[in-house]
Design a protein around this motif. Structure first.
Motif, mmCIF file in Angstrom:
data_model
loop_
_atom_site.group_PDB
_atom_site.id
_atom_site.type_symbol
_atom_site.label_atom_id
_atom_site.label_comp_id
_atom_site.label_asym_id
_atom_site.label_seq_id
_atom_site.Cartn_x
_atom_site.Cartn_y
_atom_site.Cartn_z
ATOM 1 N N GLU A 134 0.736 -1.225 -0.074
ATOM 2 C CA GLU A 134 -0.115 -0.146 -0.111
ATOM 3 C C GLU A 134 0.687 1.296 0.022
ATOM 4 O OE1 GLU A 134 -3.992 -0.198 2.453
ATOM 5 O OE2 GLU A 134 -2.537 -1.715 3.180
ATOM 6 N N SER A 138 -1.101 1.418 -3.992
ATOM 7 C CA SER A 138 -2.130 0.536 -4.258
ATOM 8 C C SER A 138 -3.115 0.349 -3.155
ATOM 9 C CB SER A 138 -1.876 -0.715 -5.159
ATOM 10 O OG SER A 138 -1.604 -1.771 -3.980
ATOM 11 N N SER A 139 -4.222 0.208 -3.365
ATOM 12 C CA SER A 139 -5.372 0.069 -2.098
ATOM 13 C C SER A 139 -5.445 -1.346 -1.707
ATOM 14 C CB SER A 139 -6.701 0.755 -2.240
ATOM 15 O OG SER A 139 -7.424 -0.058 -2.952
ATOM 16 N N ARG A 140 -5.558 -1.430 -0.316
ATOM 17 C CA ARG A 140 -6.013 -2.943 0.123
ATOM 18 C C ARG A 140 -7.115 -3.532 -0.542
ATOM 19 N NH1 ARG A 140 -5.290 -5.190 5.183
ATOM 20 N NH2 ARG A 140 -3.440 -3.614 5.278
ATOM 21 N N ASP A 141 -8.160 -2.716 -0.794
ATOM 22 C CA ASP A 141 -9.457 -3.430 -1.421
ATOM 23 C C ASP A 141 -9.221 -3.949 -2.877
ATOM 24 O OD1 ASP A 141 -10.991 -2.913 0.640
ATOM 25 O OD2 ASP A 141 -12.180 -1.439 -0.116
ATOM 26 N N GLU A 142 -8.143 -3.057 -3.627
ATOM 27 C CA GLU A 142 -7.751 -3.336 -4.899
ATOM 28 C C GLU A 142 -6.943 -4.505 -4.927
ATOM 29 O OE1 GLU A 142 -5.105 -0.825 -7.947
ATOM 30 O OE2 GLU A 142 -5.886 0.197 -6.202
ATOM 31 N N GLU A 145 -9.106 -7.786 -4.122
ATOM 32 C CA GLU A 145 -10.155 -8.074 -5.185
ATOM 33 C C GLU A 145 -9.257 -8.757 -6.238
ATOM 34 O OE1 GLU A 145 -13.118 -7.089 -4.927
ATOM 35 O OE2 GLU A 145 -14.059 -7.504 -6.882
ATOM 36 N N ALA A 340 -18.109 -9.499 5.091
ATOM 37 C CA ALA A 340 -18.664 -8.114 4.621
ATOM 38 C C ALA A 340 -19.323 -7.580 5.777
ATOM 39 C CB ALA A 340 -19.462 -8.227 3.559
#
Lengths: 369, 109
Positions: A134, A138-142, A145, A340
């Motif tokens: 990160e 780049s993001s964690r979610d990315e 995914e 989630a």
């Protein structure tokens, strides 16, 4: 420590591991020493031309200093590192599954507690590495995914099944052993956050390797059936572990540039040889045999000759056709989806608390006015 | 300014949910030492950030105290102007004790 059946791994004697740990220590020392040196930049350090930035970047790498998150870096350096660190993080996360499979069936409370701690470490390692990725933007979610949609890979070793308890020992000894050989040089990687994460991880990995060695050592000295179980696990995990070092140098795609940027320090084949030499010696202490008819000491080279793993199989597994690829990914995706509501609840609670604090502050201000 | 946006400033990914904010973690290893940056993590609020920091960064008694700071709240000097920014200290050698010549025979100085 649970129970009294614990044998001190120090007395079991596992040559190789302590030398590797020394290397982690020395990487850490060098990191501090290099930081004290002044970087020779040829005077063109001001902001401006890309050439000057590139010069400075090259000078930092040449001086064995670390590149830090907000420094300028070539686009390909950033991209390559994100790919490598993310894959590494994914491997730690997926790597929880084969061993997690045995937590409820560990043969004693002591073994269960140790295995739980180990699997928790793998999660921790994944998190250190995601955090390092990160810092490159780049993001964690990315990243999550990319993993659960199968667009980024993880180490192919985790696509093999753990059929019995001895497999937990073989994973610790061989898979974590190979990981350490791979990862110790990464403690000297030119990207600061990655190098620091690796120092932390390597120190913790040595516990993993030792606990695996100790499981096999215990089984190898048990009943004939237990001994057979240990040998069977080593037979199945040996070649997949050798394949962890990647394709032979002649076919490796990312190596040259990674070497120049000091991300990678040794070639795949050099690391594989180092691993074979380490294991050949340790197997004799274990009293188990390595399933390679060609394995013999080569006096001339001062190293063990060995048979290469089946690289066609490695590529088949990487492409998705290993024994457990679909199961691993499905499980990861399911776990992410099942979590989630926790992520949502955490956000909702934080928002509610923030609103309450804001409301309270507003009331106080009105009262004071 | 060519520096990267900090992760906390980035748009959430395709999941449609905003990801938990990023926190920087500082750990005091032992009494008498200062807190040192250990790494970062995501958490919805400070209480959870502290708990996660304990689980992620102090599994082996690496600390006796933890600070968590929202990454977005940190202001950092810009790497682009670092030479100019730190330059005023470069020509003040007299700030170091080694600048001064001490005559023979002086004790406790």
């Amino acid at each position: 420590m649970y129970g009294s059946d614990f044998e001190d791994p120090e007395t079991v004697g596992q040559p190789g591991a302590s030398a590797l740990l020394d290397e982690v220590e020395s990487a850490e020392r060098d990191l501090h020493e290099a930081a004290a040196r002044t970087v020779a930049t040829g005077g063109s350090t001001g902001p401006g031309a890309d050439a000057a930035l590139q010069d400075y970047f090259d000078a930092v790498i040449a001086a064995d200093q670390k590149i830090e998150p907000r420094d300028w870096m070539p686009g390909a350096y950033r991209k390559g590192l994100i790919r490598q660190i993310a894959q590494h993080a994914h491997s730690e996360i997926i790597g929880m599954q084969p061993e997690g499979n045995w937590i409820t069936r560990a043969p004693s409370l002591k073994r269960k507690a140790i295995l739980l701690a180990k699997v928790q470490d793998e999660a921790g390692h994944g998190l250190y590495l995601y955090a390092a990725a990160e810092t490159l933007g780049s993001s964690r979610d990315e990243l999550v995914e990319l993993l659960i949609t199968g667009r980024q890979k993880y180490s192919s070793i985790f696509n093999y099944p753990t059929l019995n308890w001895a497999d937990v020992g073989a994973i610790g000894w061989l898979v974590d052993g190979a990981a350490i050989v791979n990862q110790v040089p990464l403690c000297r990687c030119s990207y600061g956050p990655y190098a620091r994460a690796m120092i932390r991880i390597c120190k913790e990995e040595s516990f993993h390797q030792r606990q695996g060695f100790e499981i096999l050592y215990t089984l190898a000295r048990g009943t004939a059936a237990q001994r057979q179980m240990a040998q069977d696990a080593v037979d199945r995990w040996w070649y997949p572990s050798l394949a962890m070092f990647g394709p032979p140098d002649s076919d490796s795609t990312h190596s040259e540039q990674s070497m120049a940027w000091k991300i990678k320090r040794f070639s795949n084949d050099d690391l594989r040889q180092r691993f074979v030499d380490m294991c050949a010696q340790q197997a004799s202490v274990l009293g188990l045999s390595i399933p390679d008819p060609d394995l013999r000491w080569n006096e001339e080279r001062g190293a063990w000759d060995y048979r290469q793993p089946d690289y066609a199989e490695l590529f088949r597994v990487i492409k998705g056709d290993g024994p457990c690829n679909r199961q691993r990914l499905r499980h990861r995706r399911q776990a992410h989806e099942d979590g989630a509501w926790v992520r949502d609840a955490g956000s909702a609670y934080a928002a509610k608390q923030a609103a309450r604090r804001a409301g309270k502050r507003a009331t106080e201000q009105v009262a004071a006015a | 300014m060519t520096s990267q946006p900090t992760p906390a400033e980035q748009t959430p990914a395709a999941t449609g949910r905003a990801q938990w904010p990023l926190w920087e973690v500082f750990v005091r290893a032992r009494r008498g030492l200062s807190h040192t940056h250990a790494g970062s993590l995501h958490a919805p609020d400070a209480v959870v950030a502290l708990r996660n920091a304990r689980d992620v960064y102090t599994r082996r008694q690496e600390g006796v105290s933890i600070w968590v700071v929202p990454a977005a709240a940190i202001t950092a000097s810009s790497p682009d102007e670092k030479d100019a920014f730190f330059e005023p200290a470069a020509d003040k050698v007299y700030r170091h004790p080694t600048f001064y010549v001490v005559p023979e025979g002086v004790a406790h100085l």
